[in-house]
Design an enzyme around this catalytic site. Sequence first.
Site, PDB file in Angstrom:
ATOM      1  N   SER A   6       0.864  -1.133  -0.128  1.00  0.00           N
ATOM      2  CA  SER A   6      -0.097  -0.010   0.042  1.00  0.00           C
ATOM      3  C   SER A   6       0.849   1.187  -0.054  1.00  0.00           C
ATOM      4  O   SER A   6       1.504   1.442   1.268  1.00  0.00           O
ATOM      5  CB  SER A   6      -0.906  -0.049   1.152  1.00  0.00           C
ATOM      6  OG  SER A   6      -1.470   1.220   1.400  1.00  0.00           O
ATOM      7  N   HIS A  31      -0.809  -1.192  -4.631  1.00  0.00           N
ATOM      8  CA  HIS A  31      -2.268  -0.903  -3.939  1.00  0.00           C
ATOM      9  C   HIS A  31      -2.391   0.696  -3.715  1.00  0.00           C
ATOM     10  O   HIS A  31      -1.386   1.082  -2.946  1.00  0.00           O
ATOM     11  CB  HIS A  31      -2.506  -1.552  -2.733  1.00  0.00           C
ATOM     12  CG  HIS A  31      -3.641  -1.402  -1.861  1.00  0.00           C
ATOM     13  ND1 HIS A  31      -5.014  -2.169  -2.612  1.00  0.00           N
ATOM     14  CD2 HIS A  31      -4.277  -0.603  -1.078  1.00  0.00           C
ATOM     15  CE1 HIS A  31      -5.928  -1.617  -1.680  1.00  0.00           C
ATOM     16  NE2 HIS A  31      -5.391  -0.588  -0.807  1.00  0.00           N
ATOM     17  N   ASP A  33      -4.292   3.787  -2.221  1.00  0.00           N
ATOM     18  CA  ASP A  33      -5.793   4.259  -1.385  1.00  0.00           C
ATOM     19  C   ASP A  33      -5.978   5.648  -1.674  1.00  0.00           C
ATOM     20  O   ASP A  33      -5.161   6.523  -1.345  1.00  0.00           O
ATOM     21  CB  ASP A  33      -5.096   4.221  -0.049  1.00  0.00           C
ATOM     22  CG  ASP A  33      -5.010   2.377   0.431  1.00  0.00           C
ATOM     23  OD1 ASP A  33      -6.106   1.989   0.257  1.00  0.00           O
ATOM     24  OD2 ASP A  33      -4.005   2.288   0.966  1.00  0.00           O
ATOM     25  N   MET A  35      -8.414   8.704  -0.900  1.00  0.00           N
ATOM     26  CA  MET A  35      -9.392   8.871   0.261  1.00  0.00           C
ATOM     27  C   MET A  35      -9.475  10.531   0.011  1.00  0.00           C
ATOM     28  O   MET A  35      -8.983  11.312  -0.345  1.00  0.00           O
ATOM     29  CB  MET A  35      -8.816   8.818   1.769  1.00  0.00           C
ATOM     30  CG  MET A  35      -8.096   7.401   1.910  1.00  0.00           C
ATOM     31  SD  MET A  35      -7.598   7.419   3.721  1.00  0.00           S
ATOM     32  CE  MET A  35      -6.719   5.912   3.460  1.00  0.00           C
ATOM     33  N   HIS A  64      -7.709   1.532  -4.611  1.00  0.00           N
ATOM     34  CA  HIS A  64      -8.976   1.310  -3.352  1.00  0.00           C
ATOM     35  C   HIS A  64      -9.446   2.607  -3.426  1.00  0.00           C
ATOM     36  O   HIS A  64      -9.021   3.622  -2.859  1.00  0.00           O
ATOM     37  CB  HIS A  64      -8.296   0.781  -2.617  1.00  0.00           C
ATOM     38  CG  HIS A  64      -9.085   0.590  -1.042  1.00  0.00           C
ATOM     39  ND1 HIS A  64      -8.589   0.455  -0.003  1.00  0.00           N
ATOM     40  CD2 HIS A  64     -10.554   0.649  -1.133  1.00  0.00           C
ATOM     41  CE1 HIS A  64      -9.719   0.505   0.924  1.00  0.00           C
ATOM     42  NE2 HIS A  64     -10.753   0.577   0.527  1.00  0.00           N
ATOM     43  N   MET A  66     -11.865   4.916  -1.340  1.00  0.00           N
ATOM     44  CA  MET A  66     -12.383   5.346  -0.231  1.00  0.00           C
ATOM     45  C   MET A  66     -13.010   6.795  -0.471  1.00  0.00           C
ATOM     46  O   MET A  66     -12.489   7.595   0.249  1.00  0.00           O
ATOM     47  CB  MET A  66     -11.639   5.168   0.897  1.00  0.00           C
ATOM     48  CG  MET A  66     -11.163   3.753   1.341  1.00  0.00           C
ATOM     49  SD  MET A  66      -9.611   3.727   2.521  1.00  0.00           S
ATOM     50  CE  MET A  66      -8.444   3.651   1.022  1.00  0.00           C
ATOM     51  N   MET A 135     -12.138  -5.341   4.398  1.00  0.00           N
ATOM     52  CA  MET A 135     -11.309  -4.501   5.293  1.00  0.00           C
ATOM     53  C   MET A 135     -10.965  -5.141   6.436  1.00  0.00           C
ATOM     54  O   MET A 135     -11.988  -5.753   7.256  1.00  0.00           O
ATOM     55  CB  MET A 135     -11.707  -3.083   5.561  1.00  0.00           C
ATOM     56  CG  MET A 135     -11.917  -2.096   4.303  1.00  0.00           C
ATOM     57  SD  MET A 135     -10.522  -1.717   3.447  1.00  0.00           S
ATOM     58  CE  MET A 135      -9.586  -1.183   4.816  1.00  0.00           C
ATOM     59  N   ASP A 173      -7.318  -6.164   3.593  1.00  0.00           N
ATOM     60  CA  ASP A 173      -6.848  -4.947   3.669  1.00  0.00           C
ATOM     61  C   ASP A 173      -6.614  -4.420   5.022  1.00  0.00           C
ATOM     62  O   ASP A 173      -7.459  -4.218   5.627  1.00  0.00           O
ATOM     63  CB  ASP A 173      -7.427  -3.946   2.794  1.00  0.00           C
ATOM     64  CG  ASP A 173      -6.360  -2.615   2.789  1.00  0.00           C
ATOM     65  OD1 ASP A 173      -5.499  -2.418   3.401  1.00  0.00           O
ATOM     66  OD2 ASP A 173      -6.793  -1.507   1.879  1.00  0.00           O
TER      67      ASP A 173
HETATM   68  C1  DX5 Z   1      -6.552   1.705   4.992  1.00  0.00           C
HETATM   69  C2  DX5 Z   1      -5.735   1.292   3.845  1.00  0.00           C
HETATM   70  C3  DX5 Z   1      -4.951   0.532   3.897  1.00  0.00           C
HETATM   71  C4  DX5 Z   1      -3.720   0.693   4.638  1.00  0.00           C
HETATM   72  C5  DX5 Z   1      -2.816  -0.625   5.008  1.00  0.00           C
HETATM   73  O1  DX5 Z   1      -7.557   2.683   5.067  1.00  0.00           O
HETATM   74  O2  DX5 Z   1      -7.042   0.955   2.849  1.00  0.00           O
HETATM   75  O3  DX5 Z   1      -4.470   0.090   2.670  1.00  0.00           O
HETATM   76  O4  DX5 Z   1      -2.782   1.535   3.995  1.00  0.00           O
HETATM   77  O5  DX5 Z   1      -1.773  -0.121   5.877  1.00  0.00           O
HETATM   78  P1  DX5 Z   1      -1.251  -1.141   6.796  1.00  0.00           P
HETATM   79  O6  DX5 Z   1      -0.810  -2.541   6.125  1.00  0.00           O
HETATM   80  O7  DX5 Z   1      -0.297  -0.570   7.490  1.00  0.00           O
HETATM   81  O8  DX5 Z   1      -2.270  -1.321   7.928  1.00  0.00           O
HETATM   82 ZN    ZN Z   2      -6.550  -0.117   0.937  1.00  0.00          ZN
END
Ligand code: DX5
Ligand code: ZN
Length: 214
Positions: A6, A31, A33, A35, A64, A66, A135, A173
């Site tokens: 990630s 990956h 993320d 947001m 991903h 969010m 999740m 994740d």
């Molecule tokens: C959380 C993200 C994850 C996160 C995982 O909202 O979707 O992808 O970055 O990070 P770790 O592996 O540190 O929990």
């Molecule tokens: Zn993620």
Amino acid sequence: MKIAPSLLSCDFSKMGEEIVRMDKAGADWMHLDVMDGHFVPNITFGAPVIKTVRKYTNKPFDVHLMISDPLKYADDFADAGADIITFHVECDSDIDKTIDKIRDRGVKPGLVIKPNTPASAVFPYLDKIDLVLVMTVEPGFGGQSFMADMLPKVKEIKDECKRRGIDMLIEADGGIGEATIEQAANAGIDVCVAGTAVFKADNAADAIAKLQSY
Ligand code: DX5
Ligand code: ZN
């Protein structure tokens, strides 16, 4: 087990180099993320940033989302070079329309469920998606603790897919590292996202190889 580092845990001032580092370290997917500060209480980066770093690897980009309205932005992430776009079943967009939009753009669609959402929430869409992302932390931040009590959902989804003769990838994740990956592997997960465990490791290649061995 496939491992998707990630980028949330990378040094954002050199995101391209970090992607190259993960590519060389043997990552299966990247990956990313996204947001929006509305669906989750944090803001990261959007399609323009993903587009800029796309050229640093040929590995699949697992984006991903969010965000509250993935339908509105699906085209942008397809244009940016996403190979997989996952979005939350809890979002405000029409789920079917969003899946169709992603598919129409030649990108693989997947649905994500938050910890408080039952596995059955994705059942109506299983015929139309390639992947379910479970999740194992509350979305929004890296570095949280793995929620092992999410794993029964994996079995529920796999059983339902088997019953209906559907091939499905299951991704997990959040909070995955050396101490927790065995449980994830035993639950039948195909792809694990790992942020902290890979980016903060002394040797990323060793960390990824270890996780992939499960
Ligand atoms: C959380 C993200 C994850 C996160 C995982 O909202 O979707 O992808 O970055 O990070 P770790 O592996 O540190 O929990
Ligand atoms: Zn993620």
